[in-house]
Design a protein around this motif. Structure first.
Motif, PDB file in Angstrom:
ATOM      1  N   GLY A  47      36.848  44.312  48.912  1.00  0.00           N
ATOM      2  CA  GLY A  47      37.994  43.713  49.579  1.00  0.00           C
ATOM      3  C   GLY A  47      38.381  42.424  48.899  1.00  0.00           C
ATOM      4  O   GLY A  47      37.606  41.863  48.112  1.00  0.00           O
ATOM      5  N   SER A  48      39.587  41.944  49.218  1.00  0.00           N
ATOM      6  CA  SER A  48      40.093  40.736  48.564  1.00  0.00           C
ATOM      7  C   SER A  48      39.721  39.454  49.297  1.00  0.00           C
ATOM      8  O   SER A  48      39.810  38.368  48.732  1.00  0.00           O
ATOM      9  N   SER A  49      39.314  39.573  50.556  1.00  0.00           N
ATOM     10  CA  SER A  49      38.958  38.377  51.320  1.00  0.00           C
ATOM     11  C   SER A  49      37.963  38.750  52.414  1.00  0.00           C
ATOM     12  O   SER A  49      37.878  39.905  52.829  1.00  0.00           O
ATOM     13  N   GLY A  50      37.197  37.766  52.867  1.00  0.00           N
ATOM     14  CA  GLY A  50      36.272  37.977  53.964  1.00  0.00           C
ATOM     15  C   GLY A  50      35.040  38.789  53.635  1.00  0.00           C
ATOM     16  O   GLY A  50      34.310  39.216  54.535  1.00  0.00           O
ATOM     17  N   VAL A  51      34.764  39.013  52.360  1.00  0.00           N
ATOM     18  CA  VAL A  51      33.601  39.810  51.955  1.00  0.00           C
ATOM     19  C   VAL A  51      32.377  38.897  51.857  1.00  0.00           C
ATOM     20  O   VAL A  51      32.402  37.888  51.156  1.00  0.00           O
ATOM     21  N   THR A  52      31.317  39.258  52.564  1.00  0.00           N
ATOM     22  CA  THR A  52      30.080  38.479  52.541  1.00  0.00           C
ATOM     23  C   THR A  52      28.908  39.392  52.210  1.00  0.00           C
ATOM     24  O   THR A  52      29.024  40.626  52.243  1.00  0.00           O
ATOM     25  N   VAL A  73      41.552  40.924  36.270  1.00  0.00           N
ATOM     26  CA  VAL A  73      43.005  40.995  36.459  1.00  0.00           C
ATOM     27  C   VAL A  73      43.681  40.739  35.120  1.00  0.00           C
ATOM     28  O   VAL A  73      43.584  39.649  34.553  1.00  0.00           O
ATOM     29  N   LEU A  74      44.367  41.736  34.603  1.00  0.00           N
ATOM     30  CA  LEU A  74      44.926  41.649  33.259  1.00  0.00           C
ATOM     31  C   LEU A  74      46.286  40.966  33.210  1.00  0.00           C
ATOM     32  O   LEU A  74      46.651  40.402  32.180  1.00  0.00           O
ATOM     33  N   ASN A  75      47.051  41.031  34.295  1.00  0.00           N
ATOM     34  CA  ASN A  75      48.400  40.446  34.276  1.00  0.00           C
ATOM     35  C   ASN A  75      48.446  39.108  35.000  1.00  0.00           C
ATOM     36  O   ASN A  75      49.262  38.857  35.872  1.00  0.00           O
ATOM     37  N   THR A  76      47.525  38.224  34.614  1.00  0.00           N
ATOM     38  CA  THR A  76      47.535  36.845  35.091  1.00  0.00           C
ATOM     39  C   THR A  76      47.274  35.929  33.904  1.00  0.00           C
ATOM     40  O   THR A  76      46.644  36.333  32.922  1.00  0.00           O
ATOM     41  N   ASP A  77      47.765  34.693  34.004  1.00  0.00           N
ATOM     42  CA  ASP A  77      47.461  33.720  32.955  1.00  0.00           C
ATOM     43  C   ASP A  77      46.337  32.775  33.390  1.00  0.00           C
ATOM     44  O   ASP A  77      46.055  31.790  32.726  1.00  0.00           O
ATOM     45  N   ARG A  78      45.689  33.107  34.502  1.00  0.00           N
ATOM     46  CA  ARG A  78      44.552  32.316  34.978  1.00  0.00           C
ATOM     47  C   ARG A  78      43.259  32.932  34.440  1.00  0.00           C
ATOM     48  O   ARG A  78      42.813  33.977  34.908  1.00  0.00           O
ATOM     49  N   ALA A  79      42.675  32.257  33.479  1.00  0.00           N
ATOM     50  CA  ALA A  79      41.529  32.834  32.762  1.00  0.00           C
ATOM     51  C   ALA A  79      40.347  33.129  33.671  1.00  0.00           C
ATOM     52  O   ALA A  79      39.551  34.040  33.387  1.00  0.00           O
ATOM     53  N   GLU A  80      40.231  32.395  34.781  1.00  0.00           N
ATOM     54  CA  GLU A  80      39.074  32.621  35.643  1.00  0.00           C
ATOM     55  C   GLU A  80      39.063  34.017  36.257  1.00  0.00           C
ATOM     56  O   GLU A  80      38.012  34.542  36.630  1.00  0.00           O
ATOM     57  N   ASN A 107      52.137  44.578  42.987  1.00  0.00           N
ATOM     58  CA  ASN A 107      52.772  44.177  44.244  1.00  0.00           C
ATOM     59  C   ASN A 107      52.498  42.699  44.453  1.00  0.00           C
ATOM     60  O   ASN A 107      51.374  42.301  44.761  1.00  0.00           O
ATOM     61  N   GLY A 108      53.520  41.879  44.278  1.00  0.00           N
ATOM     62  CA  GLY A 108      53.350  40.437  44.369  1.00  0.00           C
ATOM     63  C   GLY A 108      52.956  39.946  45.739  1.00  0.00           C
ATOM     64  O   GLY A 108      52.457  38.821  45.881  1.00  0.00           O
ATOM     65  N   GLU A 109      53.160  40.760  46.781  1.00  0.00           N
ATOM     66  CA  GLU A 109      52.799  40.369  48.141  1.00  0.00           C
ATOM     67  C   GLU A 109      51.354  40.699  48.482  1.00  0.00           C
ATOM     68  O   GLU A 109      50.867  40.304  49.550  1.00  0.00           O
ATOM     69  N   ALA A 110      50.679  41.409  47.622  1.00  0.00           N
ATOM     70  CA  ALA A 110      49.284  41.777  47.871  1.00  0.00           C
ATOM     71  C   ALA A 110      48.398  40.537  47.844  1.00  0.00           C
ATOM     72  O   ALA A 110      48.639  39.596  47.072  1.00  0.00           O
ATOM     73  N   THR A 111      47.370  40.541  48.670  1.00  0.00           N
ATOM     74  CA  THR A 111      46.441  39.407  48.712  1.00  0.00           C
ATOM     75  C   THR A 111      45.828  39.150  47.342  1.00  0.00           C
ATOM     76  O   THR A 111      45.706  38.004  46.901  1.00  0.00           O
ATOM     77  N   ALA A 112      45.460  40.224  46.643  1.00  0.00           N
ATOM     78  CA  ALA A 112      44.842  40.069  45.321  1.00  0.00           C
ATOM     79  C   ALA A 112      45.801  39.412  44.333  1.00  0.00           C
ATOM     80  O   ALA A 112      45.390  38.622  43.475  1.00  0.00           O
ATOM     81  N   ALA A 113      47.087  39.730  44.440  1.00  0.00           N
ATOM     82  CA  ALA A 113      48.078  39.136  43.541  1.00  0.00           C
ATOM     83  C   ALA A 113      48.215  37.652  43.803  1.00  0.00           C
ATOM     84  O   ALA A 113      48.309  36.839  42.871  1.00  0.00           O
ATOM     85  N   LYS A 114      48.244  37.277  45.074  1.00  0.00           N
ATOM     86  CA  LYS A 114      48.382  35.864  45.429  1.00  0.00           C
ATOM     87  C   LYS A 114      47.148  35.070  45.018  1.00  0.00           C
ATOM     88  O   LYS A 114      47.255  33.934  44.532  1.00  0.00           O
ATOM     89  N   LEU A 115      45.963  35.649  45.205  1.00  0.00           N
ATOM     90  CA  LEU A 115      44.734  34.953  44.841  1.00  0.00           C
ATOM     91  C   LEU A 115      44.621  34.737  43.337  1.00  0.00           C
ATOM     92  O   LEU A 115      44.195  33.677  42.882  1.00  0.00           O
ATOM     93  N   SER A 116      45.015  35.739  42.584  1.00  0.00           N
ATOM     94  CA  SER A 116      44.811  35.699  41.131  1.00  0.00           C
ATOM     95  C   SER A 116      46.011  35.174  40.354  1.00  0.00           C
ATOM     96  O   SER A 116      45.921  34.942  39.148  1.00  0.00           O
TER      97      SER A 116
END
Length: 239
Positions: free
Chosen positions: A41-46, A86-93, A124-133
């Motif tokens: 999951g993209s959030s709340g995973v422990t 995540v391949l389509n981000t410019d955030r190296a982390e 999908n830019g509205e996806a949680t994963a897209a916003k996080l990354s």
């Protein structure tokens, strides 16, 4: 293909450790005929909720893999592990930073023969994963094709994953991009599959269809996707 443990999968149910699922629903999912269960999951995973879900799935014979989206949810005991990039981000982390930090801490414990990298292309830019990354979800067909070639032919990633989480994607774009993937890579699709018909459309475009959110909103529709994917007409491309 080196990572043979997932290469035969056509249909996968993805379960989120942070969402509630009754024992009856889990029983139906695990006995549905799906090829595998993916946990992530993209959030709340422990660690705790991932261990709990894994222990419940382990009552069944279906293969169970963990998508390691955070170190908090890195749990031993799964049949396989996917490491998303995540391949389509410019955030190296999100490409190699978090992954490298994880290896610094847990690298000596990684079961390498059961571990595979996933090259995510989030569309999908509205996806949680897209916003996080910080994913650039507004890519055109040729840009997605270029990323697919980069992932599978240059980086040699065993999985490229077209992610539209939250809505059904552009199947023509997905089909064209998937056809350009290298023969030694598996193409996954996930997002908006809430009916047998959409599952069939996705199954005609990619190797592996991942069904997630509909499990928690309409279990019967989720279960109907298994046969739809297995019966779909699809010929593995030659790369």
């Amino acid at each position: 293909m080196a990572n043979e443990w997932f290469t035969g999968w056509r249909h996968v149910f993805k379960l989120d450790p942070d969402k509630e699922l009754t024992d009856e629903a889990l029983d139906a999912i695990c006995l549905s005929g799906t090829d595998a269960i993916m946990v992530g999951g993209s959030s709340g995973v422990t660690f705790e909720n991932t261990v709990d879900l894994m222990s419940r799935i382990r009552r069944y014979e279906v293969p169970c893999a963990l998508e390691v989206s955070s170190m908090d949810g890195a749990v031993p005991g799964f049949d396989g592990y996917f490491i998303p990039m995540v391949l389509n981000t410019d955030r190296a982390e999100w490409i190699l930073g978090h992954q490298t930090m994880g290896l610094l801490e847990y690298g000596t414990f990684v079961p390498w023969d059961e571990t595979a990298a996933e090259g995510y292309i989030i569309l999908n830019g509205e996806a949680t994963a897209a916003k996080l990354s910080g994913a650039n979800a507004g890519l055109g067909t040729q840009e997605v094709i270029a990323l697919t070639r980069m992932a599978t032919r240059i980086m040699k990633l065993p999985v490229v994953y077209f992610e539209y989480s939250g809505r059904f994607g552009d199947m023509e774009l997905v089909r064209q991009a998937a056809a350009q993937a290298g023969a030694d890579s598996r193409v996954f699709y996930g997002g908006g599959i809430d009916s047998a018909e959409r599952a069939r459309q996705a199954a005609e475009a990619v190797d592996t269809v991942v069904v997630g959110n509909v499990i928690y909103t309409d279990l019967d529709k989720a279960l109907s996707t298994v046969a739809a994917v297995k019966d779909a007409s699809y010929v593995r491309r030659n790369g």
